[in-house]
Design a protein around this motif. Structure first.
Motif, PDB file in Angstrom:
ATOM      1  N   UNK A   9       0.821  -1.023  -0.011  1.00  0.00           N
ATOM      2  CA  UNK A   9      -0.065   0.122   0.069  1.00  0.00           C
ATOM      3  C   UNK A   9       0.910   1.239  -0.051  1.00  0.00           C
ATOM      4  N   UNK A  10       0.891   2.147   0.962  1.00  0.00           N
ATOM      5  CA  UNK A  10       1.688   3.321   1.182  1.00  0.00           C
ATOM      6  C   UNK A  10       2.896   3.108   1.997  1.00  0.00           C
ATOM      7  N   UNK A  11       2.978   1.957   2.519  1.00  0.00           N
ATOM      8  CA  UNK A  11       4.335   1.760   3.379  1.00  0.00           C
ATOM      9  C   UNK A  11       5.361   1.191   2.573  1.00  0.00           C
ATOM     10  N   UNK A  12       6.588   1.722   2.798  1.00  0.00           N
ATOM     11  CA  UNK A  12       7.913   1.433   2.184  1.00  0.00           C
ATOM     12  C   UNK A  12       8.481   0.469   3.163  1.00  0.00           C
ATOM     13  N   UNK A  13       8.585  -0.983   2.854  1.00  0.00           N
ATOM     14  CA  UNK A  13       8.892  -1.929   3.599  1.00  0.00           C
ATOM     15  C   UNK A  13      10.417  -2.688   3.182  1.00  0.00           C
ATOM     16  N   UNK A  14      10.987  -2.095   2.209  1.00  0.00           N
ATOM     17  CA  UNK A  14      12.478  -2.413   1.911  1.00  0.00           C
ATOM     18  C   UNK A  14      12.874  -1.613   0.598  1.00  0.00           C
ATOM     19  N   UNK A  15      14.152  -1.693   0.529  1.00  0.00           N
ATOM     20  CA  UNK A  15      14.926  -1.101  -0.518  1.00  0.00           C
ATOM     21  C   UNK A  15      16.240  -1.723  -0.909  1.00  0.00           C
ATOM     22  N   UNK A  16      16.651  -1.146  -1.890  1.00  0.00           N
ATOM     23  CA  UNK A  16      18.121  -1.807  -2.366  1.00  0.00           C
ATOM     24  C   UNK A  16      18.635  -0.456  -3.105  1.00  0.00           C
ATOM     25  N   UNK A  17      19.855   0.084  -2.612  1.00  0.00           N
ATOM     26  CA  UNK A  17      20.441   1.105  -3.172  1.00  0.00           C
ATOM     27  C   UNK A  17      21.826   0.705  -3.648  1.00  0.00           C
ATOM     28  N   UNK A  18      22.165   0.893  -4.902  1.00  0.00           N
ATOM     29  CA  UNK A  18      23.439   0.641  -5.574  1.00  0.00           C
ATOM     30  C   UNK A  18      24.115   1.370  -6.732  1.00  0.00           C
ATOM     31  N   UNK A  19      25.083   0.959  -7.449  1.00  0.00           N
ATOM     32  CA  UNK A  19      25.527   1.691  -8.551  1.00  0.00           C
ATOM     33  C   UNK A  19      25.945   0.857  -9.512  1.00  0.00           C
ATOM     34  N   UNK A  20      25.543   1.534 -10.943  1.00  0.00           N
ATOM     35  CA  UNK A  20      26.157   0.539 -11.955  1.00  0.00           C
ATOM     36  C   UNK A  20      27.525   1.187 -12.296  1.00  0.00           C
ATOM     37  N   UNK A  21      28.497   0.165 -12.558  1.00  0.00           N
ATOM     38  CA  UNK A  21      29.930   0.678 -12.811  1.00  0.00           C
ATOM     39  C   UNK A  21      30.625  -0.159 -13.654  1.00  0.00           C
ATOM     40  N   UNK A  22      31.576   0.392 -14.521  1.00  0.00           N
ATOM     41  CA  UNK A  22      32.225  -0.476 -15.431  1.00  0.00           C
ATOM     42  C   UNK A  22      33.369  -1.333 -14.673  1.00  0.00           C
ATOM     43  N   UNK A  23      33.690  -2.582 -15.238  1.00  0.00           N
ATOM     44  CA  UNK A  23      34.542  -3.420 -14.662  1.00  0.00           C
ATOM     45  C   UNK A  23      35.173  -4.203 -15.852  1.00  0.00           C
ATOM     46  N   UNK A  24      36.400  -4.644 -15.678  1.00  0.00           N
ATOM     47  CA  UNK A  24      37.146  -4.908 -16.783  1.00  0.00           C
ATOM     48  C   UNK A  24      36.246  -6.464 -17.427  1.00  0.00           C
ATOM     49  N   UNK A  25      35.628  -6.980 -16.732  1.00  0.00           N
ATOM     50  CA  UNK A  25      34.879  -8.284 -17.199  1.00  0.00           C
ATOM     51  C   UNK A  25      33.714  -8.003 -17.949  1.00  0.00           C
ATOM     52  N   UNK A  26      33.193  -6.583 -17.777  1.00  0.00           N
ATOM     53  CA  UNK A  26      31.738  -6.155 -17.934  1.00  0.00           C
ATOM     54  C   UNK A  26      31.189  -5.371 -17.067  1.00  0.00           C
ATOM     55  N   UNK A  27      30.246  -4.777 -17.241  1.00  0.00           N
ATOM     56  CA  UNK A  27      29.487  -3.627 -16.313  1.00  0.00           C
ATOM     57  C   UNK A  27      28.938  -4.543 -15.164  1.00  0.00           C
ATOM     58  N   UNK A  28      29.176  -4.103 -13.945  1.00  0.00           N
ATOM     59  CA  UNK A  28      28.565  -4.679 -12.838  1.00  0.00           C
ATOM     60  C   UNK A  28      27.653  -3.850 -11.987  1.00  0.00           C
ATOM     61  N   UNK A  29      26.953  -4.307 -11.022  1.00  0.00           N
ATOM     62  CA  UNK A  29      26.271  -3.574 -10.120  1.00  0.00           C
ATOM     63  C   UNK A  29      26.681  -3.790  -8.615  1.00  0.00           C
ATOM     64  N   UNK A  30      26.958  -2.904  -8.109  1.00  0.00           N
ATOM     65  CA  UNK A  30      27.332  -2.936  -6.578  1.00  0.00           C
ATOM     66  C   UNK A  30      26.286  -2.473  -5.524  1.00  0.00           C
ATOM     67  N   UNK A  31      25.940  -3.371  -4.906  1.00  0.00           N
ATOM     68  CA  UNK A  31      24.825  -3.097  -3.781  1.00  0.00           C
ATOM     69  C   UNK A  31      25.624  -2.283  -2.706  1.00  0.00           C
ATOM     70  N   UNK A  32      25.221  -1.232  -2.481  1.00  0.00           N
ATOM     71  CA  UNK A  32      25.791  -0.475  -1.269  1.00  0.00           C
ATOM     72  C   UNK A  32      24.756  -0.552  -0.033  1.00  0.00           C
ATOM     73  N   UNK A  33      23.552  -0.618  -0.134  1.00  0.00           N
ATOM     74  CA  UNK A  33      22.645  -0.856   0.776  1.00  0.00           C
ATOM     75  C   UNK A  33      21.410  -1.587   0.522  1.00  0.00           C
ATOM     76  N   UNK A  34      20.919  -2.563   1.312  1.00  0.00           N
ATOM     77  CA  UNK A  34      19.917  -3.190   0.957  1.00  0.00           C
ATOM     78  C   UNK A  34      19.029  -3.689   2.561  1.00  0.00           C
ATOM     79  N   UNK A  35      18.062  -3.343   2.938  1.00  0.00           N
ATOM     80  CA  UNK A  35      17.199  -3.547   3.899  1.00  0.00           C
ATOM     81  C   UNK A  35      15.655  -3.795   3.787  1.00  0.00           C
ATOM     82  N   UNK A  36      15.175  -4.531   4.800  1.00  0.00           N
ATOM     83  CA  UNK A  36      13.701  -4.784   4.668  1.00  0.00           C
ATOM     84  C   UNK A  36      13.214  -4.604   6.444  1.00  0.00           C
ATOM     85  N   UNK A  37      12.430  -3.938   6.398  1.00  0.00           N
ATOM     86  CA  UNK A  37      11.836  -3.582   7.686  1.00  0.00           C
ATOM     87  C   UNK A  37      11.683  -4.884   8.561  1.00  0.00           C
ATOM     88  N   UNK A  38      12.105  -4.724  10.007  1.00  0.00           N
ATOM     89  CA  UNK A  38      12.216  -5.809  10.871  1.00  0.00           C
ATOM     90  C   UNK A  38      10.913  -6.589  10.786  1.00  0.00           C
TER      91      UNK A  38
END
Length: 145
Positions: free
Chosen positions: A57-86
């Motif tokens: 509904x209107x409640x945020x119950x979790x999130x993932x924050x990260x960044x797309x970045x270049x890497x020698x073997x192909x682009x990667x996504x690095x997860x900086x933070x992820x959490x779900x409400x207790x």
């Protein structure tokens, strides 16, 4: 449950969720609204930032924050933070967020997803259960100054 891409108006709810999660067991951090907001904004203001939020509904119950970045073997996504409400943990929301992230990253030709987490806490088992593997050659170092 609904997933959507993070927008700036989600910051306050993400901050509250972050504090609720990381000021509790097993982390027992001492985040304030001010420093948690600044911390999360550092990620949202980073080039290549991508975030997903999970809502009921209107409640945020979790999130993932990260960044797309270049890497020698192909682009990667690095997860900086992820959490779900207790009160929503251990219900499949974290795994669903990861699966939604994988789908959302497909247009970007991301080759892999990486992250750092503490050893011996529930997050380590969660990520391993979701097919993440330790990289034995990596050592994370820190020095207090």
């Amino acid at each position: 449950m609904e997933f959507k891409q993070y927008i700036a108006q989600d910051l306050e709810k993400c901050t509250t969720t972050f504090i609720d999660v990381f000021n509790a067991e097993p982390w027992n951090d001492e985040w304030t609204v001010e420093n948690a907001t600044r911390y999360l904004m550092d990620f949202t203001n980073t080039p290549g930032f991508f975030g997903l939020v999970a809502c009921e509904q209107e409640d945020l119950i979790g999130f993932i924050f990260g960044v797309r970045r270049a890497w020698w073997s192909g682009d990667e996504f690095f997860i900086h933070e992820m959490c779900v409400t207790p009160n929503h943990q251990h219900s499949g929301i974290g795994s669903a967020l990861l699966n939604e992230l994988i789908q959302a990253l497909q247009p970007f030709a991301i080759q892999n997803i990486t992250l750092l987490t503490d050893r011996g806490i529930p997050a380590e088992a969660f990520y391993k259960k979701n097919s993440f593997e330790e990289i034995e050659r990596i050592v994370f170092l820190s020095k207090d100054i």
